[in-house]
Design a protein around this motif. Sequence first.
Motif, PDB file in Angstrom:
ATOM      1  N   ARG A 216      -1.227  12.320   8.373  1.00 61.05           N
ATOM      2  CA  ARG A 216      -2.585  12.144   8.889  1.00 61.05           C
ATOM      3  C   ARG A 216      -2.771  10.818   9.627  1.00 61.05           C
ATOM      4  N   HIS A 217      -2.152   9.763   9.101  1.00 58.50           N
ATOM      5  CA  HIS A 217      -2.469   8.431   9.604  1.00 58.50           C
ATOM      6  C   HIS A 217      -1.248   7.625  10.043  1.00 58.50           C
ATOM      7  N   GLY A 218      -0.072   8.239  10.006  1.00 61.06           N
ATOM      8  CA  GLY A 218       1.120   7.507  10.394  1.00 61.06           C
ATOM      9  C   GLY A 218       1.045   6.922  11.789  1.00 61.06           C
ATOM     10  N   ARG A 219       0.383   7.635  12.695  1.00 58.89           N
ATOM     11  CA  ARG A 219       0.263   7.159  14.074  1.00 58.89           C
ATOM     12  C   ARG A 219      -0.542   5.857  14.135  1.00 58.89           C
ATOM     13  N   LEU A 220      -1.481   5.686  13.195  1.00 58.28           N
ATOM     14  CA  LEU A 220      -2.296   4.468  13.190  1.00 58.28           C
ATOM     15  C   LEU A 220      -1.471   3.265  12.724  1.00 58.28           C
ATOM     16  N   ILE A 221      -0.606   3.489  11.738  1.00 55.95           N
ATOM     17  CA  ILE A 221       0.268   2.400  11.307  1.00 55.95           C
ATOM     18  C   ILE A 221       1.198   1.996  12.457  1.00 55.95           C
ATOM     19  N   GLN A 222       1.679   2.990  13.195  1.00 53.93           N
ATOM     20  CA  GLN A 222       2.517   2.682  14.363  1.00 53.93           C
ATOM     21  C   GLN A 222       1.715   1.947  15.433  1.00 53.93           C
ATOM     22  N   LYS A 223       0.471   2.385  15.620  1.00 53.66           N
ATOM     23  CA  LYS A 223      -0.395   1.778  16.643  1.00 53.66           C
ATOM     24  C   LYS A 223      -0.636   0.299  16.366  1.00 53.66           C
ATOM     25  N   TYR A 224      -0.813  -0.034  15.096  1.00 52.41           N
ATOM     26  CA  TYR A 224      -1.144  -1.410  14.731  1.00 52.41           C
ATOM     27  C   TYR A 224       0.036  -2.151  14.101  1.00 52.41           C
TER      28      TYR A 224
ATOM     29  N   HIS B 119      -0.060  -4.913  -0.055  1.00 56.29           N
ATOM     30  CA  HIS B 119       0.479  -4.055   1.003  1.00 56.29           C
ATOM     31  C   HIS B 119      -0.667  -3.324   1.704  1.00 56.29           C
ATOM     32  N   PRO B 120      -0.680  -3.309   3.035  1.00 57.24           N
ATOM     33  CA  PRO B 120      -1.832  -2.740   3.751  1.00 57.24           C
ATOM     34  C   PRO B 120      -2.132  -1.286   3.409  1.00 57.24           C
ATOM     35  N   ILE B 121      -1.118  -0.456   3.277  1.00 54.77           N
ATOM     36  CA  ILE B 121      -1.373   0.960   2.982  1.00 54.77           C
ATOM     37  C   ILE B 121      -1.974   1.113   1.592  1.00 54.77           C
ATOM     38  N   ALA B 122      -1.413   0.417   0.618  1.00 62.92           N
ATOM     39  CA  ALA B 122      -1.941   0.486  -0.749  1.00 62.92           C
ATOM     40  C   ALA B 122      -3.349  -0.087  -0.808  1.00 62.92           C
ATOM     41  N   ASN B 123      -3.588  -1.193  -0.096  1.00 63.20           N
ATOM     42  CA  ASN B 123      -4.905  -1.808  -0.119  1.00 63.20           C
ATOM     43  C   ASN B 123      -5.962  -0.911   0.510  1.00 63.20           C
TER      44      ASN B 123
ATOM     45  N   ASP C 288       5.322 -10.039   5.514  1.00 62.90           N
ATOM     46  CA  ASP C 288       6.648  -9.534   5.099  1.00 62.90           C
ATOM     47  C   ASP C 288       6.573  -8.235   4.312  1.00 62.90           C
ATOM     48  N   TYR C 289       5.649  -7.366   4.679  1.00 57.61           N
ATOM     49  CA  TYR C 289       5.573  -6.049   4.044  1.00 57.61           C
ATOM     50  C   TYR C 289       6.322  -5.029   4.896  1.00 57.61           C
ATOM     51  N   ASP C 290       7.105  -4.206   4.240  1.00 52.96           N
ATOM     52  CA  ASP C 290       7.817  -3.111   4.908  1.00 52.96           C
ATOM     53  C   ASP C 290       6.851  -1.942   5.059  1.00 52.96           C
ATOM     54  N   LEU C 291       6.608  -1.517   6.291  1.00 56.65           N
ATOM     55  CA  LEU C 291       5.679  -0.413   6.530  1.00 56.65           C
ATOM     56  C   LEU C 291       6.337   0.940   6.334  1.00 56.65           C
ATOM     57  N   ASP C 292       7.658   0.982   6.292  1.00 56.50           N
ATOM     58  CA  ASP C 292       8.395   2.228   6.058  1.00 56.50           C
ATOM     59  C   ASP C 292       8.618   2.373   4.558  1.00 56.50           C
ATOM     60  N   ILE C 293       7.597   2.867   3.865  1.00 54.63           N
ATOM     61  CA  ILE C 293       7.644   2.902   2.398  1.00 54.63           C
ATOM     62  C   ILE C 293       8.079   4.244   1.846  1.00 54.63           C
TER      63      ILE C 293
END
Length: 373
Positions: free
Chosen positions: A348-356, A240-244, A366-371
């Motif tokens: 702090r970084h939620g806007r970046l996940i939305q941006k990308y 998962h990108p956030i965990a990684n 197939d990863y859910d970004l809304d964790i």
Amino acid sequence: KSSIDDKINPIYLIFAFYAFVGGVLCFFYLQYGPTMFLGQSWSDYKWSASKWRRFIDDNERTILLIGGPHRAGTTIIWEGIKAHPEITGFGDRFDTGVDFSEGVLMQDVYPRFGVGMEFRNFGKTGGFGERPDGLGKYALDPKVHWTKENKREKLEDPSTMSRLLNRFAPHWDKNKKFGSDGMMKAKVWVEKSPQNAVLSTFLEGVYNMPLKEDGTVAVNDGTLKESRRLATKFLYITRHPIANIYATDKFVRDSMGGNIDFEILLKNYIALHKYMKMDENALESPVMWVRLEDFTANPSSVLKDVFSFLDVSTDDGVVRNILDGIASINSNPNANYITKWCTYGIRRHGRLIQKYAGDLSALGLDYDLDICK
């Protein structure tokens, strides 16, 4: 009034100095083995490319190449795979002389892309952040993607194949598991390096290099399957990108004393996976993907799938013995990072996940970004 008896005997100082140096060298020897003193080439084989071609083809050997993001689980999955009785892999750090026994750190055919070299900037202005490559950043270098097309000159040189295989061979052939003749006893030879994620088609070209009777490289029109059985298979590991990103950040901070901006780590993750997807489409070799979360949730099932992919035994007893012999597997390795994200990271970084979000979705992982539901 002092006397000569009150002075320290210089012999004691010399002894203390050499004892200290010897202690330091002994410490590193116990960590990195004889390679610490002899270099990586000390155990190289001396086979020609033609001999390698004949051995691999005549014995129908498969070379499994594992790649993916750093801190995504490549090592623990590799440990499970190489424990299979029909598979040979590199030994531990003492045996290989490198951290995590990664082949990219042992060879000199292709670059390591600055990974492990980040320490060169310690004590300099800017510190860790001055390197344009290295862990967590190297996929952003526009020259990082090695392919059959942009490295054609290396794939027309048979020494590229022989140098790489001669370096890896002793670690497949002579190890604690097989003793000797590991390459003959094992159907599959596995090499794990995260950077294989950006080297895949180049590596396919190296290990399947077509050779003439005189040992020179036959001009390849790209249809390897028509000329011979492919020796390579590829396994891509992801997380998962956030965990990684958080796992990479923790490693950089704790082990390297550095810091990389969250957005750079995110862009690196996206760029790396784009190269993996590009190569998956370009490769003629079979490709399999494994998500770390699937492996840790059900390691037995995932290992069976991998072993089926490799055409080796999927017997329940074999898999059970493998899992009994490797380190304890955390069934939810992302839990702490999810808590961290949902507690304050998202602010702090939620806007970046939305941006990308579009780029991440396009990767098809197939990863859910809304964790934080």
